[in-house]
Write an enzyme that holds these catalytic residues in place. Structure first.
Site, PDB file in Angstrom:
ATOM      1  N   CYS A 198     -21.492 -13.063 -57.093  1.00 23.83           N
ATOM      2  CA  CYS A 198     -21.321 -12.353 -57.634  1.00 23.83           C
ATOM      3  C   CYS A 198     -21.533 -10.936 -57.825  1.00 23.83           C
ATOM      4  O   CYS A 198     -20.554  -9.460 -57.889  1.00 23.83           O
ATOM      5  CB  CYS A 198     -20.172 -12.643 -59.022  1.00 23.83           C
ATOM      6  SG  CYS A 198     -20.988 -12.320 -60.031  1.00 23.83           S
TER       7      CYS A 198
ATOM      8  N   GLU B 154     -15.915 -19.884 -56.717  1.00 24.60           N
ATOM      9  CA  GLU B 154     -15.051 -19.567 -57.248  1.00 24.60           C
ATOM     10  C   GLU B 154     -16.265 -17.665 -57.631  1.00 24.60           C
ATOM     11  O   GLU B 154     -17.196 -18.143 -56.868  1.00 24.60           O
ATOM     12  CB  GLU B 154     -15.693 -19.749 -59.053  1.00 24.60           C
ATOM     13  CG  GLU B 154     -15.495 -19.106 -60.137  1.00 24.60           C
ATOM     14  CD  GLU B 154     -15.595 -17.932 -60.893  1.00 24.60           C
ATOM     15  OE1 GLU B 154     -15.906 -17.821 -61.628  1.00 24.60           O
ATOM     16  OE2 GLU B 154     -17.876 -18.472 -60.244  1.00 24.60           O
TER      17      GLU B 154
ATOM     18  N   ARG C 278     -10.783 -13.439 -69.179  1.00 26.75           N
ATOM     19  CA  ARG C 278     -11.949 -13.715 -67.583  1.00 26.75           C
ATOM     20  C   ARG C 278     -11.070 -13.957 -66.514  1.00 26.75           C
ATOM     21  O   ARG C 278     -10.949 -15.236 -66.453  1.00 26.75           O
ATOM     22  CB  ARG C 278     -13.430 -14.744 -68.063  1.00 26.75           C
ATOM     23  CG  ARG C 278     -13.922 -15.296 -67.645  1.00 26.75           C
ATOM     24  CD  ARG C 278     -15.184 -15.621 -67.532  1.00 26.75           C
ATOM     25  NE  ARG C 278     -16.375 -15.444 -67.068  1.00 26.75           N
ATOM     26  CZ  ARG C 278     -17.596 -14.762 -66.595  1.00 26.75           C
ATOM     27  NH1 ARG C 278     -17.488 -14.563 -68.907  1.00 26.75           N
ATOM     28  NH2 ARG C 278     -18.762 -15.404 -66.583  1.00 26.75           N
TER      29      ARG C 278
ATOM     30  N   ARG D 237     -11.121 -14.384 -62.985  1.00 27.13           N
ATOM     31  CA  ARG D 237     -12.049 -14.954 -61.316  1.00 27.13           C
ATOM     32  C   ARG D 237     -10.918 -15.954 -60.628  1.00 27.13           C
ATOM     33  O   ARG D 237     -10.033 -16.188 -61.190  1.00 27.13           O
ATOM     34  CB  ARG D 237     -12.649 -16.047 -62.439  1.00 27.13           C
ATOM     35  CG  ARG D 237     -14.286 -15.633 -63.391  1.00 27.13           C
ATOM     36  CD  ARG D 237     -15.136 -14.811 -61.916  1.00 27.13           C
ATOM     37  NE  ARG D 237     -16.149 -14.280 -63.247  1.00 27.13           N
ATOM     38  CZ  ARG D 237     -16.036 -13.212 -64.071  1.00 27.13           C
ATOM     39  NH1 ARG D 237     -15.013 -11.849 -64.200  1.00 27.13           N
ATOM     40  NH2 ARG D 237     -17.405 -13.133 -65.139  1.00 27.13           N
TER      41      ARG D 237
END
Length: 498
Positions: A203, A250, A293, A295
């Site tokens: 990422c 992800e 968090r 995502r």
């Protein structure tokens, strides 16, 4: 010198019997098992040199396996990258190749047997919905595998992770190491067929922090990042060749907005080009773990099986009381995690300066009944984004103020991410620094589990619907034939076999 094969001669009988037993138990060839052991040694996942253990075999009472194996031909083939490590060890240590190979095998037999015997932290239950296989790309420490194998009973047939420290943790938890070669160099034909491709591809080229850092250093970001930016396309290459039914990917929330949305457009176009329809959702893990968090989860359905999958739905976050930070704290954390007076004073000055400028930068002191900020891979630097207040029962430190907060311990960082099977520090085989990096880069297994449950149910329902549809088609075709037969018979043409 180029090797295509290597003749391994004079292997001690008991050692060879162990190799045969382990290979048979895993239903793999002896050649593959030996290279798996050598890959363990190459990863050096326990921080110990496997050559420290000389290939001296303990006595056994079974006489028939006491004789040495005359010869076994190791086929190098796709294991060239592992064999290169053996050659480097041979040149560096001046030891015979045979000694290096047998030393690694003996070290595995003596020191790694509990892991090979599946006494792992993450078990594999029976499939809860439907049996399925999956591969774990850019596996990190195995967040996807915890969900897909440990919770839903899937069978992992291949895993890949190039960071050697993450590979150590992965091996500790799952009883086998991932392939540590750069996935771009792994021949696609060596990757087994599978139902689900799971990947948390890097990422950093797309995250807000990662882009800012690369810009400040004058480096490329996004797809132009040479080291990590093009790894998404390697996922597409593998999917195009192996044709999994579904992919679960992800990445950071910023993936959608990176480069003014152009990156996300390219991703969608590429997935559709190879025959997959992406369905995406930004999910906050705060409903599953005490951490904010966000995502993006991308579920990609093969269009020839599921069409555009417009009726697929992402999970609704569980309602009710959310988990709190106090639920993941250790009872007696070590006093060394308390901030020093100097660091605590600096963080307070830094936060005050930015508050006066109207910025939100500063440390994150998490209420015990609240949730924390996002745990990042840089947590090892000062831990400022997730600090916790001291409790009356916490140990004190003579050289640190009584009011100073503390950072999370590695065990607590793991629990904050949802790795609740981490019982104590012994379950984490790497240093604090590496542990914080690994947990900060991980996926939250509970989020993946919730998404995967919906994916598996969708696959099962569509399979049932397809089977019913096929049955209806067969019945309709049979009825049509019978009708045609009766028409012919009434017209005096043909017979029962017409």
């Amino acid at each position: 010198m180029t090797y295509h094969q290597y003749s391994l001669k004079g292997v001690p009988g008991p050692l060879w019997a162990w190799v045969e037993q382990q290979a048979m138990a895993r239903d793999i060839e002896i050649n593959d098992f030996i290279f798996r052991v050598l890959d363990f040694a190459r990863c050096d996942w326990r921080g110990k040199n496997p050559l420290d253990a000389k290939p001296v075999v303990r006595e056994v009472s079974v006489a028939k396996i006491a004789e040495p194996k005359a010869q076994f031909c190791l086929r190098i083939g796709e294991y060239g990258h592992i064999w290169q490590w053996v050659i480097e060890q041979h040149r560096g240590t001046k030891q015979p190749i045979k000694t290096i190979v047998l030393g690694a095998i003996e070290r595995a037999r003596i020191g790694w047997t509990p892991l090979f015997e599946s006494e792992t932290l993450v078990p594999q239950p029976r499939p809860a919905i439907i049996p399925f296989t999956f591969i774990d790309l850019f596996a990190g420490i195995g967040g996807f595998r915890v969900a897909l194998q440990g919770k839903l009973g899937g069978a992992c047939v291949f895993s890949s992770e190039w960071d050697r420290f993450s590979a150590q943790t992965y091996a500790k938890w799952f009883g086998e190491p991932p392939v540590t070669e750069d996935i771009r160099r792994v021949p696609t034909e060596t990757i087994p067929d599978h139902d689900i491709l799971a990947a948390g591809f890097p990422c950093q080229p797309f995250s807000i922090a990662g882009v800012s850092k690369k810009l400040s250093l004058g480096q490329k970001h996004g797809f132009e990042c040479k080291r990590q930016g093009n790894l998404f396309f390697r996922i597409c290459d593998i999917a195009h060749a192996k044709r999994p039914k579904v992919m679960i990917l992800e990445n950071v929330k910023n993936l959608r907005s990176h480069d003014r949305g152009r990156t996300w457009l390219v991703i969608q176009q590429e997935l559709r080009r190879i025959g997959y329809e992406p369905r995406a959702e930004i999910i906050d893990a705060a409903a599953y773990v005490p951490q904010h968090r966000e995502r993006i989860i991308i579920v990609c359905f093969r269009t020839d099986l599921y069409g555009t999958a417009e009726d697929f739905r992402f999970p609704v976050p569980p309602s009710g009381q959310r988990p709190a930070i106090r639920n993941i704290l250790e009872d007696r954390p070590d006093g060394r995690y308390i901030l020093t007076d100097h660091l605590w004073a600096y963080l307070q000055r830094y936060a005050k300066k930015h508050r006066e400028k109207g910025n939100g930068f500063g440390f994150g002191l998490t209420p015990l009944d609240g949730i924390s900020r996002t745990l990042s891979a840089r947590y090892y630097k000062d831990g400022s984004e997730v600090l916790v207040p001291r409790r009356p029962t916490d140990p004190s430190s003579s050289d640190r103020g009584a009011q100073n907060p503390r950072r999370l311990t590695p065990v607590e960082a793991g629990r904050l991410m949802g790795f609740n099977f981490v019982r104590n520090r012994n379950d984490i085989p790497v240093s604090d620094t590496q542990a914080y990096k690994q947990f900060g880069n991980a996926v939250v297994p509970d989020v993946i589990e919730a998404v995967a449950i919906n994916v598996l149910r969708y696959m099962a329902e569509r399979k049932t619907s397809s089977s019913r549809g096929s049955a209806k088609q067969r019945i309709a075709l049979r009825a049509k034939r019978l009708l045609k037969q009766k028409v012919l018979q009434s017209a005096g043409v043909g017979g029962a076999g017409a």
